[in-house]
Design a protein around this motif. Structure first.
Motif, mmCIF file in Angstrom:
data_model
loop_
_atom_site.group_PDB
_atom_site.id
_atom_site.type_symbol
_atom_site.label_atom_id
_atom_site.label_comp_id
_atom_site.label_asym_id
_atom_site.label_seq_id
_atom_site.Cartn_x
_atom_site.Cartn_y
_atom_site.Cartn_z
ATOM 1 N N LEU A 160 -27.629 6.210 -78.628
ATOM 2 C CA LEU A 160 -27.357 5.455 -77.405
ATOM 3 C C LEU A 160 -28.501 5.567 -76.408
ATOM 4 C CD1 LEU A 160 -23.541 6.167 -76.959
ATOM 5 C CD2 LEU A 160 -24.690 4.310 -78.187
ATOM 6 N N GLY A 161 -29.305 6.624 -76.521
ATOM 7 C CA GLY A 161 -30.495 6.754 -75.680
ATOM 8 C C GLY A 161 -31.685 5.982 -76.210
ATOM 9 N N ARG A 162 -31.538 5.374 -77.410
ATOM 10 C CA ARG A 162 -32.569 4.541 -78.027
ATOM 11 C C ARG A 162 -33.892 5.299 -78.153
ATOM 12 N NH1 ARG A 162 -31.370 -1.608 -75.760
ATOM 13 N NH2 ARG A 162 -29.096 -1.451 -75.904
ATOM 14 N N ARG A 163 -33.825 6.503 -78.693
ATOM 15 C CA ARG A 163 -35.043 7.299 -78.810
ATOM 16 C C ARG A 163 -35.036 8.150 -80.075
ATOM 17 N NH1 ARG A 163 -34.246 12.375 -74.703
ATOM 18 N NH2 ARG A 163 -31.996 12.630 -74.980
ATOM 19 N N LEU A 164 -36.232 8.398 -80.559
ATOM 20 C CA LEU A 164 -36.507 9.315 -81.662
ATOM 21 C C LEU A 164 -37.084 10.582 -81.065
ATOM 22 C CD1 LEU A 164 -37.083 10.028 -84.716
ATOM 23 C CD2 LEU A 164 -39.273 8.839 -84.407
ATOM 24 N N LEU A 165 -36.568 11.723 -81.477
ATOM 25 C CA LEU A 165 -37.037 13.009 -80.965
ATOM 26 C C LEU A 165 -37.617 13.851 -82.092
ATOM 27 C CD1 LEU A 165 -34.028 12.316 -79.483
ATOM 28 C CD2 LEU A 165 -34.870 14.151 -78.032
ATOM 29 N N GLU A 179 -41.179 12.667 -78.203
ATOM 30 C CA GLU A 179 -40.144 11.656 -78.001
ATOM 31 C C GLU A 179 -40.763 10.261 -78.005
ATOM 32 O OE1 GLU A 179 -37.143 10.616 -74.329
ATOM 33 O OE2 GLU A 179 -37.329 12.722 -74.944
ATOM 34 N N TRP A 180 -40.079 9.318 -78.667
ATOM 35 C CA TRP A 180 -40.507 7.921 -78.691
ATOM 36 C C TRP A 180 -39.319 7.041 -78.318
ATOM 37 C CZ3 TRP A 180 -41.500 11.497 -82.518
ATOM 38 C CH2 TRP A 180 -42.846 11.813 -82.750
ATOM 39 N N SER A 181 -39.558 6.037 -77.481
ATOM 40 C CA SER A 181 -38.506 5.138 -77.025
ATOM 41 C C SER A 181 -38.533 3.830 -77.815
ATOM 42 C CB SER A 181 -38.668 4.831 -75.535
ATOM 43 O OG SER A 181 -38.502 6.000 -74.766
ATOM 44 N N PHE A 182 -37.368 3.209 -77.950
ATOM 45 C CA PHE A 182 -37.235 1.950 -78.673
ATOM 46 C C PHE A 182 -36.450 0.957 -77.823
ATOM 47 C CE2 PHE A 182 -38.269 5.041 -81.821
ATOM 48 C CZ PHE A 182 -38.967 4.362 -82.810
ATOM 49 N N ILE A 231 -37.363 3.374 -90.281
ATOM 50 C CA ILE A 231 -36.326 3.618 -89.277
ATOM 51 C C ILE A 231 -35.319 2.477 -89.291
ATOM 52 C CG2 ILE A 231 -35.890 3.723 -86.778
ATOM 53 C CD1 ILE A 231 -38.420 5.327 -86.464
ATOM 54 N N ALA A 232 -34.044 2.838 -89.176
ATOM 55 C CA ALA A 232 -32.976 1.848 -89.058
ATOM 56 C C ALA A 232 -32.636 1.646 -87.591
ATOM 57 C CB ALA A 232 -31.744 2.312 -89.818
ATOM 58 N N SER A 233 -32.750 0.401 -87.137
ATOM 59 C CA SER A 233 -32.307 0.039 -85.792
ATOM 60 C C SER A 233 -31.030 -0.783 -85.912
ATOM 61 C CB SER A 233 -33.382 -0.748 -85.056
ATOM 62 O OG SER A 233 -33.376 -2.107 -85.463
ATOM 63 N N GLU A 234 -30.536 -1.259 -84.788
ATOM 64 C CA GLU A 234 -29.291 -2.027 -84.821
ATOM 65 C C GLU A 234 -29.464 -3.397 -85.444
ATOM 66 O OE1 GLU A 234 -28.182 -3.569 -80.652
ATOM 67 O OE2 GLU A 234 -29.437 -1.814 -80.272
ATOM 68 N N THR A 235 -30.706 -3.859 -85.602
ATOM 69 C CA THR A 235 -30.930 -5.199 -86.148
ATOM 70 C C THR A 235 -31.904 -5.248 -87.321
ATOM 71 O OG1 THR A 235 -32.711 -5.604 -84.551
ATOM 72 C CG2 THR A 235 -30.483 -6.296 -83.918
ATOM 73 N N ALA A 236 -32.535 -4.113 -87.681
ATOM 74 C CA ALA A 236 -33.595 -4.182 -88.692
ATOM 75 C C ALA A 236 -33.887 -2.817 -89.292
ATOM 76 C CB ALA A 236 -34.876 -4.750 -88.074
ATOM 77 N N THR A 247 -40.855 -0.069 -90.147
ATOM 78 C CA THR A 247 -41.757 1.058 -90.307
ATOM 79 C C THR A 247 -42.276 1.472 -88.941
ATOM 80 O OG1 THR A 247 -43.627 -0.432 -90.726
ATOM 81 C CG2 THR A 247 -42.464 0.466 -92.650
ATOM 82 N N PHE A 248 -42.480 2.773 -88.796
ATOM 83 C CA PHE A 248 -42.964 3.329 -87.535
ATOM 84 C C PHE A 248 -44.067 4.319 -87.844
ATOM 85 C CE2 PHE A 248 -42.621 6.650 -84.171
ATOM 86 C CZ PHE A 248 -43.087 5.880 -83.120
ATOM 87 N N ASN A 249 -45.258 4.054 -87.303
ATOM 88 C CA ASN A 249 -46.404 4.925 -87.526
ATOM 89 C C ASN A 249 -46.431 5.996 -86.438
ATOM 90 O OD1 ASN A 249 -49.200 5.967 -87.412
ATOM 91 N ND2 ASN A 249 -49.579 4.435 -89.010
#
Length: 294
Positions: A39-44, A53-56, A73-78, A81-83
């Motif tokens: 829910l915070g839309r972030r990778l830690l 930390e990275w925000s999406f 990475i799985a998001s709510e719509t796709a 890939t994340f470098n």
């Protein structure tokens, strides 16, 4: 068997509170832990003592590793890939992008290089989600009418996948085709949490084939043998434990994410560590996470 709760010496591995912590995994090449605040839309993550930390722009929930620097990475719509080195993001395929009422939830790479990912309704609407597998350029829906997809993990002998619907309080075991890892036959009931009132959330299988399941609302991760028999449970200082992973030296540290979502002020006062990442040493060894083959 009477279920016994083991008094753990669980420590706080990361004090940053997540609204909904999930998707924790250990990158075997980088020897680095990653997890999500959906829910915070972030990778830690952490690198030594340094928090990362990275925000999406969208909710993100689960990942697998492609190589030393790239995650899927799985998001709510796709699936994207994340470098990690550059921050570059590229869409691999859409994931229910035409349905604004769902998001991704639990996911994990399988031994064949495929990536299993579950979806669910934004408000956990009944049977709004599904479970998919991305493999060799194709995203295929495996199971429909899932309310809260969870517990995606795989036996070390490659014979089975596991998955849960938390709303139905059950975990199933799915036989897999030996050659390509597709489901073979029908899923079979494996763990039924209804009698004890347990809500199966994320899960991981160790190197001996034992399944370790975070149980939402029960402040614990429970361990079951390869036939679904309860062995032990490890306690954590948060009621909403959401996802376990093995990492660290020898893959013998059990990490667990937790959540603060839905807790009222009095509950948060009683659970000051809700939403944090925990770790505890256990007498078990995990499996190394499999790479995703794009």
């Amino acid at each position: 068997m009477t279920e016994q709760l083991t008094d753990s010496t669980a420590r706080i591995a990361d004090a940053r509170p997540c609204t909904l912590g999930e998707g924790v995994f250990w990158h075997p090449q980088r020897e680095q832990l990653f997890w999500f605040d959906i829910l915070g839309r972030r990778l830690l993550s952490q690198q030594g003592d340094q928090p990362l930390e990275w925000s999406f722009d969208a909710r993100v929930s689960a990942a697998g590793w492609v190589d030393d620097s790239v995650l899927l990475i799985a998001s709510e719509t796709a699936l994207l890939t994340f470098n990690l080195a550059t921050g570059a993001r590229e869409t691999v395929c859409a994931l229910e992008a035409d349905n604004p009422l769902t998001r991704s939830n639990d996911g994990r790479a399988d031994p064949w290089g495929g990536f299993w990912i579950g979806t669910m309704g934004l408000n956990a609407e009944a049977q709004a989600g599904a479970i998919y597998r991305y493999y060799r350029g194709e995203l295929r829906r495996l199971f429909a009418s899932i309310s809260i997809s969870n517990a995606l993990c795989f036996s070390p002998d490659r014979r089975y996948a596991y998955f849960a619907d938390t709303a139905r309080q059950q975990i199933w075991r799915q036989p897999l085709d030996e050659r390509h890892g597709w489901p073979s036959g029908e899923p079979q009931p494996f763990i039924d949490g209804r009698v004890a009132g347990l809500n199966p959330d994320g899960a991981v299988v160790d190197s001996q084939g034992r399944l370790w399941n975070a149980q939402w609302g029960a402040s614990r991760v429970a361990c079951y043998d390869s036939e679904g028999r309860f062995l032990q449970a490890v306690a954590f200082p948060a009621s909403q434990v959401s996802c376990p992973a093995f990492g660290g030296a020898g893959l013998s540290t059990l990490f667990a994410t937790s959540a603060r979502v839905g807790l009222k002020d009095d509950s948060l006062a009683a659970e000051p560590h809700a939403g944090k990442l925990f770790a505890v040493e256990v007498a078990a060894q995990g499996q190394a996470e499999h790479p995703v083959i794009l």
